[in-house]
Write a protein that holds these residues in place. Structure first.
Motif, mmCIF file in Angstrom:
data_model
loop_
_atom_site.group_PDB
_atom_site.id
_atom_site.type_symbol
_atom_site.label_atom_id
_atom_site.label_comp_id
_atom_site.label_asym_id
_atom_site.label_seq_id
_atom_site.Cartn_x
_atom_site.Cartn_y
_atom_site.Cartn_z
ATOM 1 N N LYS A 1 -14.726 12.974 6.058
ATOM 2 C CA LYS A 1 -13.332 13.179 5.649
ATOM 3 C C LYS A 1 -12.539 11.884 5.770
ATOM 4 C CE LYS A 1 -13.156 18.066 7.011
ATOM 5 N NZ LYS A 1 -12.466 19.076 7.833
ATOM 6 N N ALA A 2 -12.752 11.156 6.873
ATOM 7 C CA ALA A 2 -12.053 9.881 7.071
ATOM 8 C C ALA A 2 -12.447 8.875 5.990
ATOM 9 C CB ALA A 2 -12.370 9.326 8.455
ATOM 10 N N GLY A 3 -13.752 8.857 5.651
ATOM 11 C CA GLY A 3 -14.210 7.967 4.590
ATOM 12 C C GLY A 3 -13.614 8.324 3.244
ATOM 13 N N GLY A 4 -13.494 9.633 2.990
ATOM 14 C CA GLY A 4 -12.893 10.077 1.737
ATOM 15 C C GLY A 4 -11.435 9.670 1.633
ATOM 16 N N LEU A 5 -10.701 9.801 2.727
ATOM 17 C CA LEU A 5 -9.301 9.377 2.737
ATOM 18 C C LEU A 5 -9.178 7.865 2.539
ATOM 19 C CD1 LEU A 5 -7.862 11.583 5.632
ATOM 20 C CD2 LEU A 5 -7.334 11.756 3.196
ATOM 21 N N ALA A 6 -10.082 7.110 3.151
ATOM 22 C CA ALA A 6 -10.075 5.652 2.983
ATOM 23 C C ALA A 6 -10.334 5.281 1.519
ATOM 24 C CB ALA A 6 -11.119 5.018 3.894
ATOM 25 N N MET A 7 -11.272 5.996 0.884
ATOM 26 C CA MET A 7 -11.559 5.752 -0.532
ATOM 27 C C MET A 7 -10.343 6.038 -1.397
ATOM 28 S SD MET A 7 -14.526 4.604 -1.596
ATOM 29 C CE MET A 7 -14.718 5.339 -3.209
ATOM 30 N N ILE B 1 -7.215 5.863 -0.448
ATOM 31 C CA ILE B 1 -6.236 4.804 -0.207
ATOM 32 C C ILE B 1 -6.584 3.561 -1.030
ATOM 33 C CG2 ILE B 1 -5.355 3.204 1.538
ATOM 34 C CD1 ILE B 1 -5.623 5.492 3.575
ATOM 35 N N VAL B 2 -7.878 3.268 -1.134
ATOM 36 C CA VAL B 2 -8.310 2.153 -1.984
ATOM 37 C C VAL B 2 -7.923 2.415 -3.443
ATOM 38 C CG1 VAL B 2 -10.335 0.957 -2.914
ATOM 39 C CG2 VAL B 2 -10.173 1.412 -0.464
ATOM 40 N N SER B 3 -8.113 3.661 -3.889
ATOM 41 C CA SER B 3 -7.719 4.025 -5.257
ATOM 42 C C SER B 3 -6.218 3.825 -5.465
ATOM 43 C CB SER B 3 -8.094 5.480 -5.548
ATOM 44 O OG SER B 3 -9.493 5.645 -5.582
ATOM 45 N N LEU B 4 -5.416 4.140 -4.454
ATOM 46 C CA LEU B 4 -3.976 3.904 -4.547
ATOM 47 C C LEU B 4 -3.675 2.410 -4.662
ATOM 48 C CD1 LEU B 4 -2.558 6.448 -1.927
ATOM 49 C CD2 LEU B 4 -2.571 6.655 -4.424
ATOM 50 N N GLY B 5 -4.484 1.596 -3.960
ATOM 51 C CA GLY B 5 -4.336 0.151 -4.092
ATOM 52 C C GLY B 5 -4.610 -0.307 -5.513
ATOM 53 N N PHE B 6 -5.673 0.239 -6.129
ATOM 54 C CA PHE B 6 -5.953 -0.064 -7.534
ATOM 55 C C PHE B 6 -4.819 0.413 -8.429
ATOM 56 C CE2 PHE B 6 -10.652 0.066 -6.354
ATOM 57 C CZ PHE B 6 -10.789 -1.312 -6.416
ATOM 58 N N MET B 7 -4.233 1.571 -8.087
ATOM 59 C CA MET B 7 -3.146 2.113 -8.895
ATOM 60 C C MET B 7 -1.946 1.174 -8.912
ATOM 61 S SD MET B 7 -0.906 5.596 -8.409
ATOM 62 C CE MET B 7 0.045 4.774 -7.114
ATOM 63 N N PHE B 8 -1.616 0.595 -7.758
ATOM 64 C CA PHE B 8 -0.499 -0.337 -7.696
ATOM 65 C C PHE B 8 -0.777 -1.574 -8.567
ATOM 66 C CE2 PHE B 8 0.417 1.673 -3.413
ATOM 67 C CZ PHE B 8 1.525 2.356 -3.876
ATOM 68 N N GLU B 9 -2.018 -2.039 -8.562
ATOM 69 C CA GLU B 9 -2.383 -3.175 -9.409
ATOM 70 C C GLU B 9 -2.249 -2.814 -10.891
ATOM 71 O OE1 GLU B 9 -6.280 -4.449 -8.351
ATOM 72 O OE2 GLU B 9 -5.639 -5.426 -6.487
ATOM 73 N N ILE B 10 -2.677 -1.590 -11.241
ATOM 74 C CA ILE B 10 -2.598 -1.142 -12.631
ATOM 75 C C ILE B 10 -1.141 -0.976 -13.056
ATOM 76 C CG2 ILE B 10 -3.085 0.811 -14.169
ATOM 77 C CD1 ILE B 10 -5.731 1.142 -12.653
ATOM 78 N N CYS B 11 -0.322 -0.399 -12.171
ATOM 79 C CA CYS B 11 1.100 -0.236 -12.488
ATOM 80 C C CYS B 11 1.762 -1.600 -12.698
ATOM 81 C CB CYS B 11 1.803 0.533 -11.373
ATOM 82 S SG CYS B 11 1.367 2.291 -11.308
ATOM 83 N N SER B 12 1.371 -2.576 -11.905
ATOM 84 C CA SER B 12 1.899 -3.923 -12.073
ATOM 85 C C SER B 12 1.476 -4.507 -13.417
ATOM 86 C CB SER B 12 1.416 -4.819 -10.927
ATOM 87 O OG SER B 12 1.869 -6.145 -11.091
#
Length: 244
Positions: free
Chosen positions: A193-199, A201-212
């Motif tokens: 579960k912790a690994g899934g949440l970390a993954m 969060i990484v996707s959210l990081g990619f999302m911020f890059e895409i939004c930029s």
């Protein structure tokens, strides 16, 4: 477990062999060209297999998180794990990716090793693979269009739009639904579960890059449109059209 290790090893060897063959056939191209061809092929194959497993073969990941691995799920994750090991090694050797992508690869490898070792929870991890990899072929297509000088075209615009749309709908919204089902289910272990949440969060990081990226692209198009409009507008002097 021995058979799974052998399957992952064969997968890694297959992706390495494919990369070597592509390098031999495309000597005039860069190393990244061949690697991205491998990535493109992997994205298409694994998207189809993981999508079929999640949507048709089952069990349904939103209601059966933590269930025992099926044969198809084991094959899909073994194939994907071999690829991720290859790609992480390639990225580390050529130092082409940033920390976020390297973290994504590392978490993916650890998660798949854990699921294959436990013999359960492949249902939800397979679903995560599907929503993550479905945008990969579009990302690689965008890179190839740039390399061939065809990115600034209608095709390039379509690829960008579909990529952003699928990323936001499937990877962010769909990924959130899968993560919620995994975290609230009593069956997956806490480490997964912790690994899934970390993954995620990484996707959210990619999302911020895409939004930029989307913001820069929109501003660039607006500035280009304003420039063309000002050039097309007739010049005026003291309320009268300027003579030319």
């Amino acid at each position: 477990m021995v058979s799974t290790i052998l399957e992952v090893s064969c997968s890694l060897l297959a992706w390495l062999s494919l990369y070597a063959a592509l390098r031999s056939w495309n000597k005039q191209r860069s190393y990244e060209w061949s690697c991205r061809l491998v990535t493109l092929l992997h994205g298409v194959i694994v998207t189809c297999l993981s999508g079929y497993s999640a949507l048709f073969d089952g069990p349904w990941p939103l209601t059966h998180a933590g269930s025992p691995n099926t044969s198809l799920q084991t094959h899909v994750l073994s194939l994907t794990l071999g690829y991720f090991i290859f790609d992480l090694g390639w990225c580390l050797y050529f130092q082409t990716e940033g920390d976020l992508m390297l973290l994504h690869h590392t978490l993916s490898i650890c998660g798949m090793i854990m699921v294959l070792g436990l013999g359960k929870s492949a249902t939800e991890v397979n679903a995560v693979v599907f929503v993550s990899e479905i945008t990969n072929p579009l990302l690689q297509t965008r890179w190839f269009l740039r390399e061939m000088g065809r990115y600034h075209s209608i095709l390039g615009e379509v690829v960008d739009f579909v990529f952003v749309f699928l990323f936001l709908v499937l990877r962010i919204v769909g990924g959130a639904v899968i993560m919620y089902a995994m975290v609230t289910s009593p069956h997956p272990i806490w480490l997964l579960k912790a690994g899934g949440l970390a993954m995620y969060i990484v996707s959210l990081g990619f999302m911020f890059e895409i939004c930029s990226f989307v913001r820069r692209k929109i501003l660039k198009k607006c500035n280009s449109w304003k420039s063309r409009r000002s050039m097309d507008a007739p010049e005026r002097t003291n309320g009268h059209l300027a003579t030319h």
